[in-house]
Scaffold this active site. Sequence first.
Site, PDB file in Angstrom:
ATOM      1  N   LYS A 173       0.823  -1.202   0.000  1.00 57.66           N
ATOM      2  CA  LYS A 173       0.000   0.000   0.000  1.00 57.66           C
ATOM      3  C   LYS A 173       0.860   1.255   0.000  1.00 57.66           C
ATOM      4  CE  LYS A 173      -1.765  -1.633   3.709  1.00 57.66           C
ATOM      5  NZ  LYS A 173      -2.508  -1.898   4.953  1.00 57.66           N
ATOM      6  N   THR A 204      -7.286   8.943   9.677  1.00 58.96           N
ATOM      7  CA  THR A 204      -6.960   7.707   8.962  1.00 58.96           C
ATOM      8  C   THR A 204      -6.793   6.515   9.906  1.00 58.96           C
ATOM      9  OG1 THR A 204      -4.613   8.312   9.041  1.00 58.96           O
ATOM     10  CG2 THR A 204      -5.859   8.955   7.077  1.00 58.96           C
ATOM     11  N   GLY A 206      -7.204   3.222  11.382  1.00 63.09           N
ATOM     12  CA  GLY A 206      -7.831   1.979  10.964  1.00 63.09           C
ATOM     13  C   GLY A 206      -7.935   1.761   9.469  1.00 63.09           C
ATOM     14  N   THR A 207      -7.208   2.535   8.661  1.00 66.85           N
ATOM     15  CA  THR A 207      -7.323   2.357   7.208  1.00 66.85           C
ATOM     16  C   THR A 207      -6.835   0.977   6.771  1.00 66.85           C
ATOM     17  OG1 THR A 207      -5.216   3.542   7.010  1.00 66.85           O
ATOM     18  CG2 THR A 207      -7.228   4.786   6.550  1.00 66.85           C
ATOM     19  N   GLY A 208      -5.734   0.505   7.356  1.00 67.35           N
ATOM     20  CA  GLY A 208      -5.217  -0.805   6.973  1.00 67.35           C
ATOM     21  C   GLY A 208      -6.156  -1.935   7.343  1.00 67.35           C
ATOM     22  N   CYS A 209      -6.724  -1.854   8.541  1.00 66.80           N
ATOM     23  CA  CYS A 209      -7.702  -2.856   8.977  1.00 66.80           C
ATOM     24  C   CYS A 209      -8.901  -2.870   8.027  1.00 66.80           C
ATOM     25  CB  CYS A 209      -8.198  -2.544  10.384  1.00 66.80           C
ATOM     26  SG  CYS A 209      -6.918  -2.402  11.642  1.00 66.80           S
TER      27      CYS A 209
END
Length: 277
Positions: A173, A204, A206-209
């Site tokens: 990412k 932002t 928690g964007t990866g989760c």
Amino acid sequence: MKTALSIAGTDPSGGAGIQADLKTMTMNGVFAMSAITALVAQNTTGVREIVEIAPEFLRQQIDAVFEDIVPDAVKIGMVPSSSLIEATAERLSFYQAKNVVVDPVMVATSGDRLILKEAVDTLKSRLFPLAAVVTPNIPEAEILSGMTIRSRAEIEAAARHISDACGCAVLLKGGHKVSDANDFLYAGGTGKWFCGTRIDNPNTHGTGCTLSSAVAANLAKEFDLTESIGRAKAYLSGALGAMLDLGRGRGPMQHNFNLTGEFAEEKEEQHENKTSI
């Protein structure tokens, strides 16, 4: 109805971890389930304390799910220690879990470390080979590859290195000052860029989760990997674009930005008051 299981740590403020995973999976049209790896006292400003679940109890949680409602996909987030990684890998191998998405959570948005350093090698050797895709961000990919990533070419090289070393597809990412909202997938010996538009939103958390859970939900619904990533990125953009502003730190996204129906409606006079302000 398709089903998905999240194996991850908690976030009592609701923006990341298990809480974000369940919201995301629900909004992406699957029945969401969970197995908790760690109790994390955190909010938008940082992590206060982490209490790991006993490996045997994690096994019991995973068994309870697979023995009753077999998941069509599994998302793995924060697994903070080697013993918990081993327990997760052993149970998923036993059940021959499919559509496994591994988000190698190492550091929270706030900067707090979420995995022991010695557990990284176990993560790579035990969980990555089970994955349909692994979804590191740039700082995580630098740890996993041992490479410095400062350009699009270095993103491609790092994704290829991790994929070749660990035998899995890698979605690396962007977004950390290298490629805006562009992500690079390396799978089966070929690469593909997924281009997006950076949304000017500082919240932002928690964007990866959220992205990894949306990918898992779409894999559960039998979209292929490329389609699942495209749909997940579109969902993430919508959640960020709703411009929710909560908390004193880097706040959460609005996971339910596309929620409609009578049970999602606000009280009418509240809505009127807001529109008249």
